[in-house]
Design a protein around this motif. Structure first.
Motif, short mmCIF file in Angstrom:
data_model
loop_
_atom_site.label_atom_id
_atom_site.label_comp_id
_atom_site.label_asym_id
_atom_site.label_seq_id
_atom_site.Cartn_x
_atom_site.Cartn_y
_atom_site.Cartn_z
N SER A 158 0.94 -1.04 0.06
CA SER A 158 0.27 0.22 -0.03
C SER A 158 0.53 1.08 -0.15
O SER A 158 1.65 1.58 1.07
CB SER A 158 -1.01 0.02 1.22
OG SER A 158 -1.60 0.84 1.37
N SER A 159 1.03 2.01 -1.14
CA SER A 159 1.23 3.15 -1.76
C SER A 159 0.90 4.46 -0.95
O SER A 159 -0.09 4.24 -1.98
CB SER A 159 2.25 3.43 -2.21
OG SER A 159 1.42 2.60 -3.92
N THR A 160 1.44 5.53 -0.63
CA THR A 160 0.43 6.92 -0.72
C THR A 160 1.74 7.76 -0.83
O THR A 160 2.65 8.21 -1.38
CB THR A 160 0.87 7.64 0.95
OG1 THR A 160 -0.92 5.91 0.88
CG2 THR A 160 -0.27 9.06 0.88
N ILE A 161 0.94 8.41 -2.15
CA ILE A 161 2.23 8.94 -2.65
C ILE A 161 1.88 10.51 -3.05
O ILE A 161 0.18 10.57 -3.47
CB ILE A 161 1.98 8.67 -4.63
CG1 ILE A 161 2.49 7.22 -4.96
CG2 ILE A 161 2.96 9.67 -5.26
CD1 ILE A 161 2.47 6.75 -5.80
N ARG A 162 2.71 11.28 -2.58
CA ARG A 162 2.37 13.06 -2.42
C ARG A 162 2.74 13.81 -3.43
O ARG A 162 4.56 13.66 -3.58
CB ARG A 162 2.35 13.05 -1.26
CG ARG A 162 2.75 14.88 -0.70
CD ARG A 162 2.49 14.97 0.68
NE ARG A 162 1.47 14.42 1.23
CZ ARG A 162 1.66 14.17 2.86
NH1 ARG A 162 2.94 14.71 3.67
NH2 ARG A 162 0.71 13.42 3.24
N ASP A 163 2.79 15.09 -4.20
CA ASP A 163 3.35 15.68 -5.19
C ASP A 163 4.48 16.68 -4.07
O ASP A 163 3.40 17.43 -3.34
CB ASP A 163 2.56 16.47 -5.68
CG ASP A 163 2.85 17.36 -6.47
OD1 ASP A 163 4.42 17.41 -6.37
OD2 ASP A 163 2.37 17.78 -7.73
N ILE A 164 5.29 17.03 -4.22
CA ILE A 164 6.31 17.07 -2.96
C ILE A 164 6.85 18.93 -4.12
O ILE A 164 7.73 19.70 -3.41
CB ILE A 164 7.23 16.38 -2.38
CG1 ILE A 164 7.92 15.97 -2.84
CG2 ILE A 164 6.89 15.74 -1.57
CD1 ILE A 164 9.06 15.00 -2.11
N THR A 165 6.26 18.49 -4.53
CA THR A 165 7.31 19.83 -6.27
C THR A 165 7.32 21.15 -4.94
O THR A 165 8.50 21.83 -5.05
CB THR A 165 6.49 20.19 -7.41
OG1 THR A 165 6.73 18.80 -7.69
CG2 THR A 165 7.00 21.22 -7.92
N ALA A 166 6.41 22.17 -4.82
CA ALA A 166 5.90 22.79 -3.73
C ALA A 166 6.78 22.85 -2.60
O ALA A 166 7.46 23.57 -2.41
CB ALA A 166 4.19 23.40 -3.59
#
Length: 563
Positions: A378-386
């Motif tokens: 189970s993976s949680t993916i977050r956009d961390i560009t900002a």
């Protein structure tokens, strides 16, 4: 059957009706039409048979699903080969055909059997085929393997029921639509009484409970919302509710999913169940042991730009490629098949790739899942560009500080430092990171006690320590420190800033020395004063004694002369 499945099935059925209505005029057109059916669906099994069950048409989807080639079944086999022996024995095939003829369609789930004997659950739609006069001449069957959907549904249900936290779903009208066993226990009401009841009725303050779920509908989420559940026997349970809305694939809000954490101190058997995947603010992806995607949430679609059906069954490298264009470093994703738990904030910094080909920085947290199918991830993916941009800005502020700054792990190890910390210790950054924080002070135990106080109380203020430079120089500092946490509130470490008070310390020492000297001079004056006063007193006493003796002598002389 979901909307996409139903749409594809109806399209094929419509084409079949056109064919049966003799709209297709020539034999070649019929051949072309049948070819179109065969090529139109590899995901769905499309089978045509006559009234006796003899197979007349077999598409590529059927070959993949059942394992028979067209040459093995078309015109040669009866559709009974697809049924289990138990269904044949109980007359299920005949019952289904009669129902399809009577009602115009039969739709349901069946246990089907492949060529190799393997059985699986399929969703099946059967419609009658008619000739130009409307006479039934056979049937058209559209099937899809839904075994994975069933397993995932059962798995999700088992997670919900395994939770020791009361979990509930609430309709837009405030009615309970589902509960787990923990909710039954905490309310004392049976499941059948809870479902359909007003959610607010089971709390000591119904209006406050109603306001809580209404806030979720208006704001999308509530966190740590305090309520008191009233058991049917009168017992009260203080809880903190965390709730969020869940939606359909088009973004329409269907209801609220709410989880209550017992706030009365009761021990928990496991961690609180996370909100339903669809309500999660981050993209969530479940990957099987072969590295293929078996479940995604709406945030995954939003983040990567794919539809749900475009992702299911695809390799996870579709979202997290092993290698990128544009100079980004390559990376491998074997951790999805051999996952090690990594919480958000301590996850893997990688690159994701959207459907349009654009790349962006992501952080992935992982949790291994043991299922009947074996290990899944189970993976949680977050956009961390900002976040990365903000981090770079924060880093520049940290490095610009003239005060030594340091982060300390739960084990007392240095995790990060700024250039000022390098200068005050004389040790290079690579030597400082990973070292014991207390080792760089004249009193290691006092330093260790300082950061332990920060972990215990959350902060320390003006804590005095003395840093020892590698060349022996000492810097007197006052430390101010506080804990920092991840997004879930878990303490990750201590951030500490040291203010150099060496000049102040030096001034204090000089002032103390000056005061000492002044006190010594004052004592000397006091001694001199005492000595001087003593001599004067002695002289006065001597003078008085001389006067007294003179007086006595005079009196004695006078007395002698008279006699």
């Amino acid at each position: 059957m979901n909307r996409k499945d139903r749409g594809a099935g109806l399209a094929i059925q419509e084409k079949a009706r056109l064919f049966d209505s003799s709209i297709i005029g020539t034999a070649q057109e019929a051949v072309d039409f049948i070819t179109n059916i065969l090529e139109s669906s590899t995901e769905y099994s499309v089978i045509a048979k006559d009234l006796a069950g003899k197979i007349l048409l077999w598409n590529e989807g059927a070959r993949r699903l059942y394992g028979y080639g067209p040459d093995e079944v078309v015109g040669r086999a009866n559709s009974s080969i697809l049924h289990t022996p138990e269904d044949i024995r109980t007359g299920i095939p005949d019952q289904i055909m009669r129902a399809a003829l009577d009602q115009g369609k039969w739709e349901g789930t069946l246990v089907r059997q492949r060529k190799n004997g393997e059985q699986f659950t399929a969703r099946v739609v059967m419609t009658p085929r008619h000739d130009a006069l409307g006479k039934p001449v056979g049937f058209l069957l559209i099937s899809k393997d839904i075994s994975d959907e069933i397993r995932l549904t059962q798995y999700a249900r088992s997670l919900i029921e395994a939770s020791v936290d009361p979990l509930v779903t609430i309709s837009p009208e405030g009615k309970i639509t589902d509960v787990n066993e923990a909710t039954v226990k905490v309310t004392g009401a049976p499941r059948e009484k809870l479902i359909g009841a007003d959610f607010a009725n089971f709390f000591a303050e119904p209006e406050k409970a109603r306001e809580g779920y209404q806030r979720v509908f208006s704001e999308g989420v509530v966190t740590d919302y305090p309520l008191t559940i009233r058991h049917t026997d009168g017992r009260l349970t203080e809880v903190l509710y965390n709730a969020s809305v869940y939606k359909d694939t088009r973004g329409n809000v269907l209801g609220v999913f709410a989880a209550a954490r017992d706030n009365t101190g009761r021990k928990k058997a496991e961690e609180r169940f996370r909100a339903v995947i669809e309500a999660a603010p981050d993209a969530m992806v479940i990957v099987n042991r072969e590295g293929r995607i078996v479940l995604v949430n709406a945030q995954t679609q939003k983040l990567f730009g794919y539809g749900r059906q475009e992702l299911l069954g695809q390799p996870v490298e579709m979202l997290v490629p092993q290698r990128f264009r544009g100079g980004h470093p390559g990376h491998r994703t074997g951790f999805f098949t051999r996952p090690t738990a990594r919480p958000m904030g301590a996850g893997l910094d990688l690159y994701g790739q959207r459907k349009d080909g654009s790349e962006f920085q992501i952080e992935i947290s992982l949790s291994p899942l043991e299922t009947e199918e074996g290990m899944q991830a189970s993976s949680t993916i977050r956009d961390i560009t900002a976040q990365k941009q903000a981090s770079q800005y924060a880093r520049s502020l940290i490095e610009a500080s003239v005060d030594p700054l340091v982060t300390i792990s739960l084990e007392g190890k240095i995790m990060d430092v700024n250039e000022a910390a390098v200068k005050v210790t004389g040790a290079p950054r690579e030597k400082l990171i990973g070292a014991d924080f207390a080792d760089y002070f004249t009193e290691p135990e006092m330093a260790r006690e300082g950061y332990q106080q920060a972990f215990a109380k959350g902060f320390v203020t003006d804590y005095p320590l003395t840093i020892r430079h590698i060349d022996g120089r000492l810097s007197h500092v006052l430390y101010n420190a506080s804990v920092y946490k991840d997004v879930s509130g878990k303490v990750l470490g201590v951030f500490a800033a040291a203010r150099d008070v060496t000049p102040l310390k030096k001034a204090e020492l000089e002032l103390a020395d000056q005061r000492t000297r002044e006190l010594e001079r004052l004592a000397e004056l006091e001694r001199f004063q005492k000595l001087t006063v003593g001599r004067v007193l002695q002289m006065i006493e001597s003078k008085n004694e001389i006067g007294e003796l003179t007086r006595r002598l005079t009196e004695r002389t006078a007395s002698t002369g008279q006699s």
